[in-house]
Write a protein that holds these residues in place. Structure first.
Motif, short mmCIF file in Angstrom:
data_model
loop_
_atom_site.label_atom_id
_atom_site.label_comp_id
_atom_site.label_asym_id
_atom_site.label_seq_id
_atom_site.Cartn_x
_atom_site.Cartn_y
_atom_site.Cartn_z
N VAL A 30 4.75 37.52 -60.62
CA VAL A 30 5.71 36.83 -59.76
C VAL A 30 7.06 37.52 -59.88
N ARG A 31 7.71 37.75 -58.74
CA ARG A 31 9.04 38.37 -58.75
C ARG A 31 10.06 37.37 -59.29
N LEU A 32 10.85 37.79 -60.26
CA LEU A 32 11.86 36.92 -60.84
C LEU A 32 13.10 36.89 -59.95
N PRO A 33 13.90 35.82 -60.02
CA PRO A 33 15.01 35.66 -59.10
C PRO A 33 16.08 36.73 -59.20
N ASP A 34 16.38 37.24 -60.41
CA ASP A 34 17.46 38.22 -60.55
C ASP A 34 17.00 39.49 -61.24
N GLY A 35 15.68 39.67 -61.32
CA GLY A 35 15.16 40.88 -61.95
C GLY A 35 15.16 40.80 -63.46
N GLY A 36 15.56 39.65 -64.02
CA GLY A 36 15.61 39.52 -65.46
C GLY A 36 14.40 38.81 -66.02
N GLU A 37 14.52 38.45 -67.31
CA GLU A 37 13.44 37.75 -67.97
C GLU A 37 13.31 36.34 -67.40
N ALA A 38 12.10 35.87 -67.21
CA ALA A 38 11.89 34.48 -66.82
C ALA A 38 12.15 33.61 -68.04
N SER A 39 12.62 32.40 -67.81
CA SER A 39 12.94 31.54 -68.94
C SER A 39 12.45 30.13 -68.67
N GLY A 40 12.69 29.25 -69.63
CA GLY A 40 12.32 27.85 -69.47
C GLY A 40 13.42 27.04 -68.84
N ARG A 41 14.37 27.64 -68.16
CA ARG A 41 15.46 26.90 -67.54
C ARG A 41 14.93 25.96 -66.47
N ARG A 42 15.54 24.77 -66.38
CA ARG A 42 15.16 23.80 -65.37
C ARG A 42 15.89 24.11 -64.08
N GLY A 43 15.20 23.85 -62.94
CA GLY A 43 15.85 23.95 -61.64
C GLY A 43 16.02 25.35 -61.11
N VAL A 44 15.37 26.35 -61.69
CA VAL A 44 15.51 27.72 -61.21
C VAL A 44 14.31 28.08 -60.36
N GLU A 45 14.53 28.54 -59.16
CA GLU A 45 13.43 28.94 -58.28
C GLU A 45 13.11 30.41 -58.45
N ALA A 46 11.84 30.71 -58.59
CA ALA A 46 11.40 32.10 -58.64
C ALA A 46 10.66 32.41 -57.36
N GLY A 47 10.67 33.68 -57.00
CA GLY A 47 9.99 34.05 -55.77
C GLY A 47 8.49 34.04 -55.96
N GLY A 48 7.77 34.27 -54.94
CA GLY A 48 6.32 34.28 -55.00
C GLY A 48 5.78 34.83 -53.71
N ARG A 49 4.50 34.89 -53.62
CA ARG A 49 3.85 35.40 -52.43
C ARG A 49 4.07 34.44 -51.27
N ALA A 50 4.50 34.98 -50.14
CA ALA A 50 4.75 34.14 -48.96
C ALA A 50 3.44 33.58 -48.43
N GLU A 51 3.42 32.29 -48.20
CA GLU A 51 2.23 31.64 -47.65
C GLU A 51 2.28 31.71 -46.14
N SER A 52 1.17 31.41 -45.52
CA SER A 52 1.13 31.36 -44.07
C SER A 52 1.93 30.16 -43.59
N ASN A 53 2.33 30.18 -42.31
CA ASN A 53 3.08 29.06 -41.74
C ASN A 53 2.29 27.77 -41.84
N LEU A 54 1.00 27.86 -41.62
CA LEU A 54 0.17 26.67 -41.69
C LEU A 54 0.15 26.10 -43.10
N SER A 55 -0.03 26.93 -44.09
CA SER A 55 -0.04 26.48 -45.47
C SER A 55 1.30 25.89 -45.88
N ARG A 56 2.37 26.53 -45.42
CA ARG A 56 3.70 26.01 -45.74
C ARG A 56 3.91 24.64 -45.11
N ALA A 57 3.45 24.49 -43.87
CA ALA A 57 3.61 23.21 -43.19
C ALA A 57 2.82 22.12 -43.91
N ARG A 58 1.60 22.42 -44.31
CA ARG A 58 0.80 21.44 -45.04
C ARG A 58 1.48 21.05 -46.35
#
Length: 262
Positions: A30-58
């Motif tokens: 998974v791509r990290l938000p700022d290119g750094g180490e992932a952490s246990g911080r709360r409320g931080v969004e990390a990137g990921g593989r884009a889903e299809s529009n249909l999957s996103r809508a569901r």
């Protein structure tokens, strides 16, 4: 969790959906938000593989259905003598304006999450969830009325079905039943988001696959970090991720496998 440059492996995100939690385990980096180490911080969004529009809508429909309080499951139609039942955009726009007017005139904080469905003849109606609509605004259907068999059958089984007179005067036929199980109805309405509907609307953006009031509560991300997911029995597994739904007690059990303290 293993970090490879701007990516992380064995990465997990936990979100709160009302009284339930969705644990998402990413099987691939998974791509990290700022290119750094992932952490246990709360409320931080990390990137990921884009889903299809249909999957996103569901996923979005399920999220809004679970995170908000709904009193009614509704089916909304249009009277062909007064409206073009084939013009979905106008139906949506007129309904949104009418709900705003109801709030202003009656003081009812009506909110909605609705999904359009198309008849074989191309006409539209909508299914969905409504909240903030007082029962005093509704009229119970009676078995003695001339009603469709589907409604009569529910009444005979002891399920009360309601009319919404204000909507009926403005648009057309409408039925409402009380929501008794939020999780069950959330799964039910999500199933209305289909590939057939995507083709019918002729749009690319998932936002046209459902309509929702502004200001609805959304899922809250409460944790992200590393996890050993081998020992967990996942509810669903795909090529890129695994998902498990848990309650508060189940969350604590799942988080025992976290490699970064929860």
């Amino acid at each position: 969790m293993v970090s490879k440059g701007a990516y992380a492996c064995d990465f997990v995100r936990v979100k709160r959906y009302g009284d339930r939690y969705k644990v998402i385990y990413f099987s691939r980096p998974v791509r990290l938000p700022d290119g750094g180490e992932a952490s246990g911080r709360r409320g931080v969004e990390a990137g990921g593989r884009a889903e299809s529009n249909l999957s996103r809508a569901r996923a979005r429909v399920q999220e809004l259905a679970l995170c908000n309080d709904w009193e009614w499951f509704a089916t909304l139609t249009l009277d062909g003598a007064r409206y073009d039942r084939h013009n979905l955009d106008k139906f949506r726009a007129d309904l949104a304006q009418w709900v705003r007017n109801q709030r202003r005139l009656r003081g009812d904080a009506v909110r909605y999450l609705i999904i359009p469905e198309q008849h074989k003849d191309g006409a539209w109606h909508m299914h969905g969830l409504i909240g903030g609509l007082p029962a005093a605004r509704l009229r119970p259907f009676e078995a003695s009325e001339h009603l469709p068999y589907s409604i009569l059958d529910q009444l005979r089984k002891g399920v009360q079905v309601y009319d919404w007179p204000a909507y009926a005067r403005k648009f057309g036929w409408v039925t409402l039943t009380a929501v008794r199980d939020r999780h069950r109805v959330a799964s039910y309405v999500t199933k209305y988001v289909t590939k057939t509907m995507t083709a019918a609307t002729g749009v690319e953006a998932g936002r046209h696959l459902y309509y929702a009031s502004r200001g609805l509560r959304e899922a809250e991300q409460i944790w992200e970090g590393g996890m050993d997911g081998v020992a967990i029995r996942w509810d669903w597994q795909g090529e890129y991720c695994k998902i498990k739904w848990v309650d508060e007690e189940g969350l604590q059990e799942v988080m025992n496998h976290a490699t970064i303290p929860y």
